[in-house]
Design an enzyme around this catalytic site. Structure first.
Site, short mmCIF file in Angstrom:
data_model
loop_
_atom_site.label_atom_id
_atom_site.label_comp_id
_atom_site.label_asym_id
_atom_site.label_seq_id
_atom_site.Cartn_x
_atom_site.Cartn_y
_atom_site.Cartn_z
N ARG A 40 26.05 11.07 3.22
CA ARG A 40 25.99 12.60 4.47
C ARG A 40 25.38 11.87 6.24
O ARG A 40 25.61 12.68 6.81
CB ARG A 40 25.32 13.07 3.51
CG ARG A 40 25.89 13.40 2.57
CD ARG A 40 25.12 14.87 1.99
NE ARG A 40 25.79 15.51 0.77
CZ ARG A 40 26.19 16.29 -0.28
NH1 ARG A 40 24.93 16.84 0.53
NH2 ARG A 40 26.52 16.63 -1.25
N LYS A 202 27.68 23.09 -14.43
CA LYS A 202 28.41 24.43 -14.40
C LYS A 202 30.18 25.29 -14.66
O LYS A 202 30.66 25.37 -13.53
CB LYS A 202 27.48 25.40 -13.81
CG LYS A 202 26.21 25.81 -14.18
CD LYS A 202 25.48 26.56 -13.49
CE LYS A 202 24.07 26.81 -14.15
NZ LYS A 202 23.24 27.69 -13.46
N GLY A 355 28.36 15.99 -5.08
CA GLY A 355 26.71 14.91 -4.39
C GLY A 355 26.90 13.95 -5.95
O GLY A 355 26.81 12.89 -5.88
N GLY A 379 31.13 21.63 -4.16
CA GLY A 379 31.72 23.24 -4.62
C GLY A 379 32.14 23.33 -3.72
O GLY A 379 33.13 23.97 -4.21
P1 ADP Z 1 28.34 17.61 -8.53
O1 ADP Z 1 27.05 17.27 -8.03
O2 ADP Z 1 29.05 15.88 -8.52
O3 ADP Z 1 29.80 18.74 -8.14
P2 ADP Z 1 27.37 18.98 -10.67
O4 ADP Z 1 26.23 19.41 -9.89
O5 ADP Z 1 28.70 20.04 -11.25
O6 ADP Z 1 28.66 17.10 -10.54
O7 ADP Z 1 26.93 18.02 -11.84
C1 ADP Z 1 26.61 16.89 -12.10
C2 ADP Z 1 25.38 17.04 -13.33
O8 ADP Z 1 26.30 17.16 -14.31
C3 ADP Z 1 24.74 15.51 -13.63
O9 ADP Z 1 23.39 15.69 -13.59
C4 ADP Z 1 25.08 15.29 -14.60
O10 ADP Z 1 24.22 14.06 -15.31
C5 ADP Z 1 25.49 15.97 -15.58
N1 ADP Z 1 25.89 16.61 -16.48
C6 ADP Z 1 27.58 15.94 -16.81
N2 ADP Z 1 27.83 16.45 -18.60
C7 ADP Z 1 26.78 16.19 -18.65
C8 ADP Z 1 26.64 16.41 -20.37
N3 ADP Z 1 26.98 16.37 -21.29
N4 ADP Z 1 25.00 16.14 -20.27
C9 ADP Z 1 24.37 16.05 -19.74
N5 ADP Z 1 24.19 16.24 -18.36
C10 ADP Z 1 25.88 16.56 -17.57
#
Ligand code: ADP
Ligand code: MG
Length: 399
Positions: A40, A202, A355, A379
């Site tokens: 970044r 989420k 991220g 997001g």
């Molecule tokens: P991004 O930052 O790419 O948008 P998110 O913030 O939505 O992704 O989600 C990432 C997190 O979700 C990671 O820290 C990962 O460990 C967690 N995660 C994904 N699947 C699971 C699961 N089945 N159980 C626990 N944590 C999970």
């Protein structure tokens, strides 16, 4: 969306001697005072270079983590200031505060071509509250506003939204300009077939975008934590997995409406709930037993998902397929990452946003260059693709 005025659309003469506030996204992972991943930061350097070469006095500001209004030392921007010294080859001023006398004085002492970095914006609750007085104080530091923080543009905070009302010129940084250009094309006419892969935690944060994207996509693969809400909606037992109860109703409807489109996991890698130290790792094809939590998609799911990831059309991916930070639960994400890279080599347009998704790609050994576009926003990228207006982009001057 109308085209936005880019930082390079204005000639150098407009910047010389002017103080330019650049909202950047330096929310990088720091471990023991050391930055572990600086993608970044690197991405913002062309904008900073352009401004300093023009003789602007550059003021950079970002948030890091969630200090929630308190001064937390390991969320300080100090390591970023050091990394910037290295990248820019000049000594970046770091007053160690966000607002106040010290910062005002430092901003006045800035010379043409010099750079100053403010402390973590979220050391003040007023940032996320979009407080008017705080916005005014930030705005008083500069003459021109630049948004080079795509990843934060979906938030109407003081530094991304509130303070911009005080500026006549509000420009898109080069990286933000690139994101808008690339992603807008993807909204207008994605190369078909359009495959969307969603994971992460989420649904609630992603629903606005997901609703729109499901309509446009030809297929949506759902893995990661968000899959359990969909599985629960389908009536599959999900054990101790966290389910977003308030989203079940919507998920059920989506599954009805888009029967063929939405593909859910068919097996899982799981462990005893709250297993702490050494967890027993099991794979199951059926529902998840009451005392277990699923942390990754299973091998059959990997096979199924990868069969949809082809070297054609568009592949958009946001959110890891499991708790990839733990090696026992990283297989699903790694397999999807390699398959995603293969799709790029075979000619698909591949886009990765988020991220944690970027971090998971790195852990899988896939190179950033093996994606057509790596978005700096999770997001933000997701919402933008879903057709949601991002406040931090909407407020920028039209070109
Ligand atoms: P991004 O930052 O790419 O948008 P998110 O913030 O939505 O992704 O989600 C990432 C997190 O979700 C990671 O820290 C990962 O460990 C967690 N995660 C994904 N699947 C699971 C699961 N089945 N159980 C626990 N944590 C999970
Ligand atoms: Mg995340």
């Amino acid at each position: 969306m109308k085209k936005k005025l880019l930082v390079t659309d204005l000639p150098c003469s407009e910047y010389e001697g002017k103080r330019v506030f650049v909202r950047v996204d330096f929310n990088v992972p720091v471990n023991g005072g050391k930055i572990t991943e600086d993608y970044r930061i690197r991405r913002t350097i062309p904008t900073i270079d352009y401004l300093t070469r023009c003789g602007a006095r550059v003021i950079l500001a970002s948030h890091m983590g969630r200090p929630k209004g308190r001064r937390i030392e390991n969320l300080s921007m100090a390591p970023v200031a050091e990394r910037l010294n290295e990248f820019l080859g000049i000594k970046v001023r770091f007053p160690g505060a966000v607002v106040g006398r010290k910062v005002e004085n430092a901003s006045k002492k800035l010379k043409n071509g010099e750079v100053m970095l403010l402390e973590n914006l979220r050391y003040h609750n007023e940032e996320a509250e979009n407080d008017a007085d705080f916005s005014r104080k930030l705005a008083s530091l500069a003459d021109i506003y630049v948004n080079e923080a795509f990843g934060t543009s979906h938030r109407a905070h003081a530094s991304t939204y509130g303070m911009t009302a005080h500026f006549e010129k509000k420009l898109a940084g080069l990286m933000v300009g690139n994101e808008i250009k690339f992603l807008s094309r993807l909204i207008r006419r994605p190369k078909k077939p359009y495959l969307v892969i969603v994971g992460g935690m989420k649904i609630k944060d992603k629903i606005g975008a997901l609703k729109n994207i499901i309509k446009k996509a030809d297929r949506v693969l759902v893995g990661g934590g968000v899959a359990y809400t969909f599985l629960a909606a389908r009536g599959v037992s999900v054990g101790k997995c966290s389910v977003e109860k308030e989203m079940i109703c919507w998920a059920r409807e989506a599954l009805e409406t888009y029967k063929e489109k939405i593909i859910l996991p068919v097996d899982h890698v799981m462990a005893e709930a709250g297993g702490g130290r050494k967890m027993r790792v099991v794979v199951t094809g059926a529902g998840i037993p009451d005392d277990m939590t699923a942390f990754d998609i299973g091998p059959k799911t990997v096979e199924k998902f990868t069969s949809y990831i082809k070297g054609e059309g568009t592949v958009f991916w946001n959110g890891p397929m499991g708790f990839f930070e733990v090696d026992d639960f990283s297989n699903g994400t790694s397999a999807i990452a390699r398959s995603f890279a293969l799709a790029t080599w075979r000619g698909a347009t591949t886009v990765l946003g988020g991220g944690d998704s970027v971090a998971s790609l790195k852990k899988s050994g896939v190179k950033f260059s093996e994606a057509t576009h790596m978005s700096t926003g999770g997001g933000a990228c997701f919402e933008f693709l879903g057709g949601v207006d991002l406040p931090g982009i909407s407020i920028l001057s039209d070109s």
